[in-house]
Design an enzyme around this catalytic site. Sequence first.
Site, mmCIF file in Angstrom:
data_model
loop_
_atom_site.group_PDB
_atom_site.id
_atom_site.type_symbol
_atom_site.label_atom_id
_atom_site.label_comp_id
_atom_site.label_asym_id
_atom_site.label_seq_id
_atom_site.Cartn_x
_atom_site.Cartn_y
_atom_site.Cartn_z
ATOM 1 N N GLY A 166 0.756 -1.243 0.000
ATOM 2 C CA GLY A 166 0.000 0.000 0.000
ATOM 3 C C GLY A 166 0.788 1.295 0.000
ATOM 4 O O GLY A 166 0.356 2.292 -0.577
ATOM 5 N N ASP B 222 -4.908 1.909 10.905
ATOM 6 C CA ASP B 222 -6.314 1.609 11.152
ATOM 7 C C ASP B 222 -6.437 1.170 12.622
ATOM 8 O O ASP B 222 -6.520 2.013 13.513
ATOM 9 C CB ASP B 222 -6.714 0.517 10.149
ATOM 10 C CG ASP B 222 -8.183 0.154 10.163
ATOM 11 O OD1 ASP B 222 -9.021 1.049 10.186
ATOM 12 O OD2 ASP B 222 -8.497 -1.046 10.124
ATOM 13 N N LYS C 129 -6.760 6.581 10.977
ATOM 14 C CA LYS C 129 -8.173 6.507 11.398
ATOM 15 C C LYS C 129 -8.235 6.461 12.922
ATOM 16 O O LYS C 129 -8.219 5.370 13.513
ATOM 17 C CB LYS C 129 -8.812 5.217 10.853
ATOM 18 C CG LYS C 129 -8.958 5.153 9.349
ATOM 19 C CD LYS C 129 -9.610 3.820 8.966
ATOM 20 C CE LYS C 129 -9.794 3.711 7.472
ATOM 21 N NZ LYS C 129 -10.265 2.363 7.078
HETATM 22 P P1 5GP Z 1 -4.028 -1.966 10.966
HETATM 23 O O1 5GP Z 1 -3.003 -3.015 11.292
HETATM 24 O O2 5GP Z 1 -3.653 -0.594 11.482
HETATM 25 O O3 5GP Z 1 -5.395 -2.372 11.396
HETATM 26 O O4 5GP Z 1 -4.140 -1.908 9.410
HETATM 27 C C1 5GP Z 1 -3.162 -1.405 8.639
HETATM 28 C C2 5GP Z 1 -3.278 -1.860 7.205
HETATM 29 O O5 5GP Z 1 -4.625 -2.170 6.850
HETATM 30 C C3 5GP Z 1 -2.855 -0.763 6.268
HETATM 31 O O6 5GP Z 1 -1.490 -0.788 6.029
HETATM 32 C C4 5GP Z 1 -3.676 -1.060 5.035
HETATM 33 O O7 5GP Z 1 -2.970 -1.942 4.217
HETATM 34 C C5 5GP Z 1 -4.918 -1.727 5.556
HETATM 35 N N1 5GP Z 1 -6.044 -0.765 5.627
HETATM 36 C C6 5GP Z 1 -6.548 -0.151 6.713
HETATM 37 N N2 5GP Z 1 -7.568 0.656 6.413
HETATM 38 C C7 5GP Z 1 -7.720 0.553 5.071
HETATM 39 C C8 5GP Z 1 -8.616 1.189 4.135
HETATM 40 O O8 5GP Z 1 -9.491 2.011 4.460
HETATM 41 N N3 5GP Z 1 -8.462 0.845 2.832
HETATM 42 C C9 5GP Z 1 -7.516 -0.046 2.417
HETATM 43 N N4 5GP Z 1 -7.460 -0.304 1.118
HETATM 44 N N5 5GP Z 1 -6.647 -0.640 3.270
HETATM 45 C C10 5GP Z 1 -6.756 -0.343 4.571
HETATM 46 MG MG MG Z 2 -0.289 -0.952 4.426
#
Ligand code: 5GP
Ligand code: MG
Length: 178
Positions: free
Chosen positions: A48, A106, A134
């Site tokens: 990403g 996220d 977020k």
């Molecule tokens: P976390 O470990 O913080 O829950 O998630 C991080 C990863 O989830 C990010 O690097 C991304 O790849 C994915 N992610 C989180 N939110 C989104 C979103 O709204 N859209 C997309 N496409 N990927 C997300």
């Molecule tokens: Mg990512």
Amino acid sequence: MKPVQIRDKTFVVSISSEKIQHRVREMAMEISGDYADKRPIFVCILNGAFIFAADLFRALSIECEISFLRLSSYSGTQSTGTITNLLGINANLKDRHVIILEDIVDTGETAVYLVEEMKKHSAASVRFASLLFKPKALKHTIRLDYVGFEVPNDFLVGYGLDYDGLGRNLPDIFVLDK
Ligand code: 5GP
Ligand code: MG
């Protein structure tokens, strides 16, 4: 700007490419100021963050290096909560100033994991830069040193972010239409 259709879902513009470009340049200036003479190494988290990393990296005015790390915790539009598929870092991070580059924070799960991983490599310092954050989804305690935009807890695509593999090439950031 027109909505885009990706597979079964419709997305509308959330952050324009002009806004993104402006903010990424600001972040690059701030990081350049903080890391003058430190020759930091950026670690771009694939897939990403590759677009963000490419734009940020080109806007840096200091001596710096970049490396790439791959992991994945997502399938579809919901976090699976488990981090799999770690593709090892091929740079020596010992005594280096590391800046992790992420597309989005996220739950914070990935961020916590990454900072711990970097510490195992005996880095001199570890900071975290994410284009998007977020705050309402955050479940962990994590210090985010550089954040581009705080966004609501909705699913985003574009500028590197995908929906089921598609949409990464969109220059703007789009949000799922509700
Ligand atoms: P976390 O470990 O913080 O829950 O998630 C991080 C990863 O989830 C990010 O690097 C991304 O790849 C994915 N992610 C989180 N939110 C989104 C979103 O709204 N859209 C997309 N496409 N990927 C997300
Ligand atoms: Mg990512």
